[in-house]
Design a protein around this motif. Structure first.
Motif, PDB file in Angstrom:
ATOM      1  N   ASP A 131       0.837  -1.193   0.000  1.00 61.25           N
ATOM      2  CA  ASP A 131       0.000   0.000   0.000  1.00 61.25           C
ATOM      3  C   ASP A 131       0.870   1.241   0.000  1.00 61.25           C
ATOM      4  OD1 ASP A 131      -2.091  -1.605   0.128  1.00 61.25           O
ATOM      5  OD2 ASP A 131      -2.875  -0.920   2.021  1.00 61.25           O
ATOM      6  N   GLY A 132       0.474   2.263  -0.780  1.00 56.71           N
ATOM      7  CA  GLY A 132       1.222   3.502  -0.794  1.00 56.71           C
ATOM      8  C   GLY A 132       0.986   4.301   0.459  1.00 56.71           C
ATOM      9  N   GLY A 133       2.031   4.964   0.923  1.00 55.19           N
ATOM     10  CA  GLY A 133       1.859   5.771   2.110  1.00 55.19           C
ATOM     11  C   GLY A 133       3.155   6.383   2.565  1.00 55.19           C
ATOM     12  N   ILE A 134       3.078   6.979   3.738  1.00 52.26           N
ATOM     13  CA  ILE A 134       4.235   7.639   4.321  1.00 52.26           C
ATOM     14  C   ILE A 134       4.444   7.056   5.716  1.00 52.26           C
ATOM     15  CG2 ILE A 134       2.793   9.606   5.004  1.00 52.26           C
ATOM     16  CD1 ILE A 134       5.307  11.354   4.489  1.00 52.26           C
ATOM     17  N   THR A 135       5.655   6.637   5.995  1.00 46.82           N
ATOM     18  CA  THR A 135       5.964   5.919   7.229  1.00 46.82           C
ATOM     19  C   THR A 135       6.981   6.672   8.056  1.00 46.82           C
ATOM     20  OG1 THR A 135       5.575   3.810   6.119  1.00 46.82           O
ATOM     21  CG2 THR A 135       6.783   3.742   8.200  1.00 46.82           C
ATOM     22  N   GLN A 136       6.622   6.917   9.312  1.00 44.50           N
ATOM     23  CA  GLN A 136       7.539   7.550  10.240  1.00 44.50           C
ATOM     24  C   GLN A 136       7.968   6.528  11.287  1.00 44.50           C
ATOM     25  OE1 GLN A 136       5.002  11.586  10.635  1.00 44.50           O
ATOM     26  NE2 GLN A 136       6.922  11.577  11.785  1.00 44.50           N
ATOM     27  N   SER A 137       9.235   6.618  11.668  1.00 42.86           N
ATOM     28  CA  SER A 137       9.704   5.758  12.759  1.00 42.86           C
ATOM     29  C   SER A 137      10.823   6.467  13.513  1.00 42.86           C
ATOM     30  CB  SER A 137      10.198   4.410  12.213  1.00 42.86           C
ATOM     31  OG  SER A 137      11.299   4.606  11.366  1.00 42.86           O
ATOM     32  N   PRO A 138      10.976   6.169  14.808  1.00 47.89           N
ATOM     33  CA  PRO A 138      10.061   5.355  15.604  1.00 47.89           C
ATOM     34  C   PRO A 138       8.816   6.141  15.987  1.00 47.89           C
ATOM     35  CG  PRO A 138      11.787   6.240  16.993  1.00 47.89           C
ATOM     36  CD  PRO A 138      12.094   6.708  15.594  1.00 47.89           C
ATOM     37  N   LYS A 139       7.807   5.479  16.512  1.00 52.96           N
ATOM     38  CA  LYS A 139       6.591   6.157  16.933  1.00 52.96           C
ATOM     39  C   LYS A 139       6.828   6.901  18.263  1.00 52.96           C
ATOM     40  CE  LYS A 139       1.617   5.400  17.346  1.00 52.96           C
ATOM     41  NZ  LYS A 139       1.302   6.477  16.387  1.00 52.96           N
ATOM     42  N   TYR A 140       7.588   6.270  19.137  1.00 54.57           N
ATOM     43  CA  TYR A 140       7.949   6.886  20.418  1.00 54.57           C
ATOM     44  C   TYR A 140       9.460   6.801  20.590  1.00 54.57           C
ATOM     45  CZ  TYR A 140       2.996   6.262  21.432  1.00 54.57           C
ATOM     46  OH  TYR A 140       1.637   6.300  21.377  1.00 54.57           O
ATOM     47  N   LEU A 141      10.047   7.864  21.137  1.00 57.76           N
ATOM     48  CA  LEU A 141      11.491   7.914  21.316  1.00 57.76           C
ATOM     49  C   LEU A 141      11.818   8.703  22.571  1.00 57.76           C
ATOM     50  CD1 LEU A 141      14.202   7.191  20.003  1.00 57.76           C
ATOM     51  CD2 LEU A 141      14.053   9.311  18.711  1.00 57.76           C
ATOM     52  N   PHE A 142      12.673   8.120  23.391  1.00 58.65           N
ATOM     53  CA  PHE A 142      13.128   8.794  24.606  1.00 58.65           C
ATOM     54  C   PHE A 142      14.623   8.991  24.509  1.00 58.65           C
ATOM     55  CE2 PHE A 142       9.248   8.502  27.048  1.00 58.65           C
ATOM     56  CZ  PHE A 142       8.573   7.453  26.432  1.00 58.65           C
ATOM     57  N   ARG A 143      15.060  10.186  24.837  1.00 59.25           N
ATOM     58  CA  ARG A 143      16.492  10.478  24.782  1.00 59.25           C
ATOM     59  C   ARG A 143      16.888  11.352  25.951  1.00 59.25           C
ATOM     60  NH1 ARG A 143      17.119   6.785  22.121  1.00 59.25           N
ATOM     61  NH2 ARG A 143      18.059   6.590  20.062  1.00 59.25           N
ATOM     62  N   LYS A 144      18.162  11.284  26.271  1.00 59.39           N
ATOM     63  CA  LYS A 144      18.685  12.170  27.314  1.00 59.39           C
ATOM     64  C   LYS A 144      19.073  13.500  26.685  1.00 59.39           C
ATOM     65  CE  LYS A 144      20.558   8.509  30.207  1.00 59.39           C
ATOM     66  NZ  LYS A 144      21.787   7.950  30.828  1.00 59.39           N
ATOM     67  N   GLU A 145      19.069  14.526  27.527  1.00 62.03           N
ATOM     68  CA  GLU A 145      19.499  15.843  27.058  1.00 62.03           C
ATOM     69  C   GLU A 145      20.895  15.769  26.490  1.00 62.03           C
ATOM     70  OE1 GLU A 145      17.436  18.911  30.152  1.00 62.03           O
ATOM     71  OE2 GLU A 145      19.398  19.470  29.348  1.00 62.03           O
ATOM     72  N   GLY A 146      21.142  16.518  25.428  1.00 61.83           N
ATOM     73  CA  GLY A 146      22.477  16.576  24.857  1.00 61.83           C
ATOM     74  C   GLY A 146      22.732  15.555  23.764  1.00 61.83           C
ATOM     75  N   GLN A 147      21.790  14.655  23.558  1.00 63.42           N
ATOM     76  CA  GLN A 147      21.962  13.646  22.519  1.00 63.42           C
ATOM     77  C   GLN A 147      21.249  14.077  21.249  1.00 63.42           C
ATOM     78  OE1 GLN A 147      20.373  10.076  24.351  1.00 63.42           O
ATOM     79  NE2 GLN A 147      22.423   9.320  24.824  1.00 63.42           N
ATOM     80  N   ASN A 148      21.881  13.802  20.112  1.00 62.36           N
ATOM     81  CA  ASN A 148      21.200  13.999  18.829  1.00 62.36           C
ATOM     82  C   ASN A 148      20.303  12.794  18.566  1.00 62.36           C
ATOM     83  OD1 ASN A 148      22.801  16.229  18.615  1.00 62.36           O
ATOM     84  ND2 ASN A 148      23.953  15.535  16.835  1.00 62.36           N
ATOM     85  N   VAL A 149      19.179  13.036  17.933  1.00 61.81           N
ATOM     86  CA  VAL A 149      18.309  11.921  17.534  1.00 61.81           C
ATOM     87  C   VAL A 149      17.860  12.152  16.101  1.00 61.81           C
ATOM     88  CG1 VAL A 149      17.461  11.518  19.861  1.00 61.81           C
ATOM     89  CG2 VAL A 149      16.208  13.035  18.374  1.00 61.81           C
TER      90      VAL A 149
END
Lengths: 113, 113
Positions: free
Chosen positions: B1-19
């Motif tokens: 199926d055609g569409g647009i996919t984002q990942s991850p749905k939930y993400l936790f990171r510490k301050e100072g980290q790039n994501v």
């Protein structure tokens, strides 16, 4: 900066009533679009009206556009519980081949059973 | 199926980290967009791209970076320079040229601890 400003910010109506939301914007546009968002989800496109159009219908949706007042309205007729969502207007301006689409802050619609 | 996919749905990171948030579409769309949404607020444009290897800053680009090496992909990096990165991030795409609706992914919710 946000182009569109929806009014009201929140709206609660009884099921079966009509819901009207308004959007005002600041600069010239090529088209104006309305989207719906259920809580925590992506947005879904509802309807698009071009700058040379004044009114458009799609099912229970009616959109008007007044470019002289830089405003648009979205009417949902015979509301249903499933219409509970946030509604956003978005303006598209293609200045200098730049395809920028800017959203307003939205109207939260709650349909009471 | 055609569409647009984002990942991850939930993400936790510490301050100072790039994501880096992923956005992939198989709709053969030229244009792709990244928006940020804060609780109860509208969408604010971060970056957008109309063609491969080209992108433009939106209204709140500071602290973010993007790349567009492939038509299908438009990843967003939230850098440590972004002062308030906790938000809901939405990716969208559309056919190029003037009119056309945005197709949205389901969003990525980033929480910085």
């Amino acid at each position: 900066s946000q182009q569109g400003e929806e009014d009201p910010q929140a709206l609660s109506i009884q099921e079966g009533e009509n819901a009207t939301m308004n959007c005002s914007y600041k600069t010239s546009i090529n088209n104006l679009q309305w989207y719906r968002q259920n809580s925590g989800r992506g947005l879904v496109h509802l309807i698009l009206i071009r700058s040379n159009e004044r009114e458009k219908h799609s099912g229970r949706l009616r959109v008007t556009l007044d470019t002289s007042k830089k405003s648009s309205s979205l009417l949902i007729t015979a509301s249903r519980a499933a219409d509970t969502a946030s509604y956003f207007c978005a303006t598209a301006s293609f200045m200098n081949r730049d395809d920028k689409i800017i959203f307003g802050k939205g109207t939260r619609l709650h349909i009471l059973p | 199926d055609g569409g647009i996919t984002q990942s991850p749905k939930y993400l936790f990171r510490k301050e100072g980290q790039n994501v880096t948030l992923s956005c992939e579409q198989n709709l053969n769309h030229d244009a792709m967009y990244w928006y940020r949404q804060d609780p109860g607020q509208g969408l604010r444009l971060i970056y957008y791209s109309q063609i491969v290897n080209d992108f433009q800053k939106g209204d709140i680009a500071e602290g973010y970076s993007v790349s567009r090496e492939k038509k299908e992909s438009f990843p967003l990096t939230v850098t440590s320079a972004q002062k308030n990165p906790t938000a809901f991030y939405l990716c969208a795409s559309k056919s190029h040229l003037n009119t056309g609706e945005l197709f949205f992914g389901e969003g990525s919710r980033l929480t910085v601890l």
